[in-house]
Write a protein that holds these residues in place. Structure first.
Motif, PDB file in Angstrom:
ATOM      1  N   HIS A   1      -4.806 -10.946 -11.370  1.00 20.43           N
ATOM      2  CA  HIS A   1      -5.118  -9.605 -10.877  1.00 20.43           C
ATOM      3  C   HIS A   1      -6.128  -9.708  -9.743  1.00 20.43           C
ATOM      4  O   HIS A   1      -7.044 -10.540  -9.781  1.00 20.43           O
ATOM      5  N   TRP A   2      -5.965  -8.833  -8.761  1.00 25.62           N
ATOM      6  CA  TRP A   2      -6.857  -8.800  -7.611  1.00 25.62           C
ATOM      7  C   TRP A   2      -7.358  -7.388  -7.392  1.00 25.62           C
ATOM      8  O   TRP A   2      -6.609  -6.415  -7.534  1.00 25.62           O
ATOM      9  N   SER A   3      -8.628  -7.262  -7.094  1.00 27.52           N
ATOM     10  CA  SER A   3      -9.198  -5.985  -6.665  1.00 27.52           C
ATOM     11  C   SER A   3     -10.078  -6.250  -5.455  1.00 27.52           C
ATOM     12  O   SER A   3     -10.667  -7.335  -5.325  1.00 27.52           O
ATOM     13  N   ALA A   4     -10.144  -5.271  -4.580  1.00 28.10           N
ATOM     14  CA  ALA A   4     -10.833  -5.473  -3.310  1.00 28.10           C
ATOM     15  C   ALA A   4     -12.307  -5.812  -3.511  1.00 28.10           C
ATOM     16  O   ALA A   4     -12.888  -6.577  -2.750  1.00 28.10           O
ATOM     17  N   GLY A   5     -12.907  -5.239  -4.537  1.00 27.15           N
ATOM     18  CA  GLY A   5     -14.332  -5.445  -4.731  1.00 27.15           C
ATOM     19  C   GLY A   5     -14.705  -6.764  -5.372  1.00 27.15           C
ATOM     20  O   GLY A   5     -15.860  -7.191  -5.285  1.00 27.15           O
ATOM     21  N   TYR A   6     -13.745  -7.440  -6.037  1.00 23.93           N
ATOM     22  CA  TYR A   6     -14.104  -8.623  -6.827  1.00 23.93           C
ATOM     23  C   TYR A   6     -13.266  -9.853  -6.520  1.00 23.93           C
ATOM     24  O   TYR A   6     -13.709 -10.977  -6.752  1.00 23.93           O
ATOM     25  N   GLY A   7     -12.041  -9.678  -6.044  1.00 22.10           N
ATOM     26  CA  GLY A   7     -11.202 -10.826  -5.768  1.00 22.10           C
ATOM     27  C   GLY A   7     -10.141 -11.033  -6.831  1.00 22.10           C
ATOM     28  O   GLY A   7      -9.842 -10.146  -7.635  1.00 22.10           O
TER      29      GLY A   7
ATOM     30  N   ASN B   1      -6.758   0.215  -5.289  1.00 20.14           N
ATOM     31  CA  ASN B   1      -5.809  -0.514  -4.437  1.00 20.14           C
ATOM     32  C   ASN B   1      -5.599  -1.949  -4.906  1.00 20.14           C
ATOM     33  O   ASN B   1      -5.351  -2.855  -4.110  1.00 20.14           O
ATOM     34  N   GLY B   2      -5.693  -2.174  -6.205  1.00 24.66           N
ATOM     35  CA  GLY B   2      -5.531  -3.505  -6.758  1.00 24.66           C
ATOM     36  C   GLY B   2      -4.088  -3.968  -6.804  1.00 24.66           C
ATOM     37  O   GLY B   2      -3.145  -3.189  -6.650  1.00 24.66           O
ATOM     38  N   CYS B   3      -3.918  -5.277  -7.024  1.00 23.76           N
ATOM     39  CA  CYS B   3      -2.597  -5.910  -7.091  1.00 23.76           C
ATOM     40  C   CYS B   3      -2.568  -6.894  -8.265  1.00 23.76           C
ATOM     41  O   CYS B   3      -3.614  -7.341  -8.739  1.00 23.76           O
TER      42      CYS B   3
ATOM     43  N   GLY C   1      -4.439  -8.153  -1.198  1.00 27.78           N
ATOM     44  CA  GLY C   1      -4.132  -8.633  -2.543  1.00 27.78           C
ATOM     45  C   GLY C   1      -3.100  -9.737  -2.627  1.00 27.78           C
ATOM     46  O   GLY C   1      -3.353 -10.784  -3.235  1.00 27.78           O
ATOM     47  N   PRO C   2      -1.901  -9.547  -2.073  1.00 22.13           N
ATOM     48  CA  PRO C   2      -0.877 -10.594  -2.207  1.00 22.13           C
ATOM     49  C   PRO C   2      -1.332 -11.955  -1.700  1.00 22.13           C
ATOM     50  O   PRO C   2      -1.090 -12.977  -2.346  1.00 22.13           O
ATOM     51  N   ALA C   3      -2.013 -11.985  -0.536  1.00 14.98           N
ATOM     52  CA  ALA C   3      -2.475 -13.266  -0.007  1.00 14.98           C
ATOM     53  C   ALA C   3      -3.540 -13.883  -0.910  1.00 14.98           C
ATOM     54  O   ALA C   3      -3.555 -15.101  -1.145  1.00 14.98           O
ATOM     55  N   ALA C   4      -4.431 -13.024  -1.443  1.00 15.83           N
ATOM     56  CA  ALA C   4      -5.474 -13.533  -2.332  1.00 15.83           C
ATOM     57  C   ALA C   4      -4.885 -14.065  -3.630  1.00 15.83           C
ATOM     58  O   ALA C   4      -5.343 -15.086  -4.165  1.00 15.83           O
ATOM     59  N   ILE C   5      -3.869 -13.381  -4.154  1.00 17.74           N
ATOM     60  CA  ILE C   5      -3.209 -13.854  -5.375  1.00 17.74           C
ATOM     61  C   ILE C   5      -2.520 -15.188  -5.114  1.00 17.74           C
ATOM     62  O   ILE C   5      -2.594 -16.122  -5.931  1.00 17.74           O
ATOM     63  N   ALA C   6      -1.854 -15.305  -3.955  1.00 17.61           N
ATOM     64  CA  ALA C   6      -1.182 -16.566  -3.614  1.00 17.61           C
ATOM     65  C   ALA C   6      -2.194 -17.704  -3.508  1.00 17.61           C
ATOM     66  O   ALA C   6      -1.944 -18.833  -3.977  1.00 17.61           O
TER      67      ALA C   6
ATOM     68  N   VAL D   1       0.832  -1.200   0.000  1.00 17.79           N
ATOM     69  CA  VAL D   1       0.000   0.000   0.000  1.00 17.79           C
ATOM     70  C   VAL D   1       0.869   1.253   0.000  1.00 17.79           C
ATOM     71  O   VAL D   1       0.636   2.201  -0.751  1.00 17.79           O
ATOM     72  N   PHE D   2       1.899   1.259   0.823  1.00 14.10           N
ATOM     73  CA  PHE D   2       2.742   2.444   0.993  1.00 14.10           C
ATOM     74  C   PHE D   2       3.423   2.863  -0.310  1.00 14.10           C
ATOM     75  O   PHE D   2       3.508   4.053  -0.619  1.00 14.10           O
TER      76      PHE D   2
END
Length: 674
Positions: free
Chosen positions: A338-344, A326-328, A294-299, A73-74
């Motif tokens: 790809h991950w986004s907070a609203g969708y996964g 704030n996607g990853c 994001g990183p944990a969800a991508i993993a 995030v930073f």
């Protein structure tokens, strides 16, 4: 499916730079602020004499002294655009106090900075707004612009202040202002503050090419971190989990004590500090969690699809965050997640990924993926759903996206299973009136503002194309093709007309005066039936004409549109039509005469018809004499033949049912009854 287009991060060359010196810490539990570090902000969340406008006193929740904010995030520099930063500032201060310049309205000249190990080069400009400065510094130095905004607030309340002083801009980020010494004038000025603070926040990580100076809050170790500059206030051990948290302690080297956390945004006790507490508070209030899922969800997604042994293959980089919302994302040998907070988190590969990349990834017209790829469509096709549209692929067509009004119209027509088939191009805009279109295997969809999106295909599309598409006489379509007419016909309505089709007649357009006249007759259900040809213009007197199954409509400037049918039309054509002696019709046909007869008035006479006599033209002196005799209701009855004149043209006669009329030059007309 075809091979993948992968996203890659550009490598940045960094130069060796010796950092401005700072006194090394005497011990691990007594670490002075490094030269250039920010204020500890011991007062009510701001180094300014003004108090923070926040009055919330509910206890702080979720503050983790060992992980105040994730690195993902930073360092996420792409979270906000210039426009989004400006909109954010406008929302915080809708109206500035008279005589003051609030942050949303602030602008200044900026200076250029050479690239180094911390930041890419920065090109100064004669004038940059605060939003532009925040964005451009964030991009140059790889810092989340949200971090800059929060720091501006916690240090000088600049984001929400409606009457900021010049002194607040001078030390806007608290850069070069340690609690134990005067501010360093080298950092004075808003741009210097924002750039200098971002530079310093990158320097704390000791990037390659710099001295390994900042080590006393290094991540991965436990450090005794004070609650307050006063040593007697004590400290406690904190396991610093990441670089971003270490950076915040270098910048403001105190953690909030229990009283500070219990006070929310308020004042704690004599040993309370507020800088890092308020950083957490403002960030979570304005932008959401300081932690990225994001990183944990991508993993987890990577593991679910088989990890390195699965279709994606090995990872080519670590998860990267800082995308919009704030996607990853993470790049793998054969695709991306790809991950986004609203969708996964979702996988994109092959031609789907290539097409999505061509549209601009998550910043483009489609947004983030909200499903994995699905196959099993006709033609062995596949698809993937995104926030704002879809991508479809088949071996015959390749991969193309659909979205917006055109995507909705395609869905309404059955998607790939409908008459249009798969898309074969991307959407193209810039048409008349701001319109757009997209081609499919068996047709096209056009969209225009205020009109909507509708499909054209087959003979309808060919006919519309012949008229000039949306630039021609018809304009844009107003509906999809509709069938169920008489003779198993179909039609499509356009802005300025329509196209009608039957198997026997083909597809033909009607518009303008002729189209209106056909509508008045009842369209294809009326006396004329369907059109059998396109409108022809450029006739005598600038007239236009169109043929229908059972007649013709002619339009003449100054006269309008008239219908001709049956034997009267045949008789008119025999006289040369509008270019002949009769001229153009001035009326429609009337059929309420004696014996069921009909007549039609022309510029230079009339044509009358009856079952017994057929259709014949009367005009001039003979026509006038017949009229005086009572037309077909008089002793002569209907005309039974065409007018016949002598070679010299001085004598003309015309037969009627019960006599004839003779016209002699210089004499006039005479009626002879049988």
């Amino acid at each position: 499916m075809p091979s993948v287009l992968s996203r890659t991060a550009a490598a940045i060359a960094v130069a060796v730079l010796v950092v401005i010196g700072a006194a090394a810490p005497a011990a691990a539990d007594e670490t002075p602020a490094a030269l250039g570090a920010g204020s500890a902000t011991l007062a009510q969340g701001s180094a300014s004499p003004k108090a923070s406008p926040r009055v919330v006193t509910a206890a702080v929740t979720g503050f983790d002294p060992g992980n105040i904010i994730d690195d993902a995030v930073f360092f996420a520099s792409g979270t906000m655009s210039v426009a989004e930063i400006q909109s954010f500032l406008n929302a915080r201060v809708p109206s500035c106090d008279p005589g003051y310049t609030c942050l949303k309205d602030y602008a200044q000249a900026t200076s250029s900075r050479a690239a180094d190990a911390m930041c890419r080069s920065y090109t100064g400009k004669p004038r940059e707004t605060s939003a532009e400065i925040i964005y451009n510094v964030a991009q140059a130095c790889g810092i989340n612009p949200q971090v800059i905004l929060v720091t501006l607030q916690k240090e000088q309340s600049l984001v929400t202040d409606t009457y900021p002083y010049d002194s607040q801009y001078k030390i806007a980020m608290g850069q070069g202002c340690p609690d134990t010494a005067a501010c360093d004038s080298r950092y004075f000025g808003f741009f210097n503050q924002v750039y200098g603070a971002a530079w310093q926040l990158k320097r704390y990580a000791n990037p390659p090419g710099t001295q390994q100076y900042f080590t006393w809050y290094a991540p991965g170790r436990t450090w005794n971190i004070r609650y307050h500059p006063e040593v007697s206030c004590g400290s406690s051990p904190v396991y610093v989990q990441n670089q971003a948290t270490a950076n915040l302690y270098y910048y403001t080297p105190y953690q909030p004590n229990r009283a500070s956390l219990a006070a929310g945004y308020g004042q704690g006790d004599g040993c309370s500090s507020y800088g890092n507490r308020n950083f957490h508070n403002y960030f979570t209030a304005w932008f959401g969690s300081t932690k990225s899922l994001g990183p944990a969800a991508i993993a987890a997604k990577y593991a679910a699809v088989g990890g390195a042994a699965g279709a994606l293959g090995g990872a080519l980089n670590a998860p990267t965050c800082g995308l919009p919302e704030n996607g990853c994302y993470q790049v793998f040998a054969n695709g991306q997640i790809h991950w986004s907070a609203g969708y996964g988190a979702f996988v994109t590969t092959g031609a789907m990924l290539s097409r999505w990349a061509a549209t601009g990834y998550e910043r483009g017209s489609l947004g983030y993926p909200i499903s994995d790829q699905g196959c099993g469509l006709p033609g062995e096709g596949c698809y993937q759903v995104f926030q704002k549209g879809k991508i479809h692929w088949s071996a015959a067509t390749g991969a193309f996206s659909t979205g917006g009004g055109i995507g909705s119209a395609w869905a309404r027509n059955g998607n790939e299973r409908g008459a249009l088939g798969y898309p074969v191009t991307e959407e193209t805009c810039g048409l008349t009136g701001g319109g757009c279109y997209q081609r499919f295997q068996n047709g096209q969809i056009h969209w225009a503002p205020g009109v909507g999106a509708f499909a054209t295909r087959g003979d309808f599309l060919a006919t519309w194309a012949s008229t000039g598409y949306e630039k021609g006489a018809l304009g844009y379509p107003l509906n999809d093709q509709t069938c169920g007419l008489v003779q198993e016909g179909c039609y499509q309505t356009f802005q300025h007309g329509g196209i009608h089709w039957t198997a026997a007649t083909g597809a033909h357009s009607t518009h303008g005066g002729i189209g209106s006249e056909w509508a008045r007759t009842g369209y294809e259900r009326g006396a004329l039936g369907f059109p059998v040809a396109e409108e022809t213009c450029g006739l005598a007197a600038g007239a236009c004409s169109q043929q229908f199954q059972s007649g013709r409509i002619v339009w003449v400037p100054g006269i309008g549109s008239r219908v001709l049918t049956g034997d009267i039309l045949t008789a008119w054509d025999a006289q040369g039509g509008g270019a002949g002696p009769t001229g153009y019709p001035l009326s429609g046909q009337s059929c309420a005469l004696i014996g069921g007869g009909c007549f039609q008035v022309f510029q230079n006479g009339q044509i009358h018809w009856s079952t017994a006599t057929g259709a014949h033209w009367t005009h001039g002196g003979i026509g006038s004499a017949w009229a005086h005799a009572g037309y077909e209701g008089g002793p002569l009855g209907y005309p039974a033949g065409a007018e016949s004149c002598s070679t010299a043209g001085d004598v003309c006669t015309q037969r009627f049912q019960r006599g004839q009329v003779t016209w002699t030059a210089g004499v006039g007309t005479a009626i002879t009854l049988d």
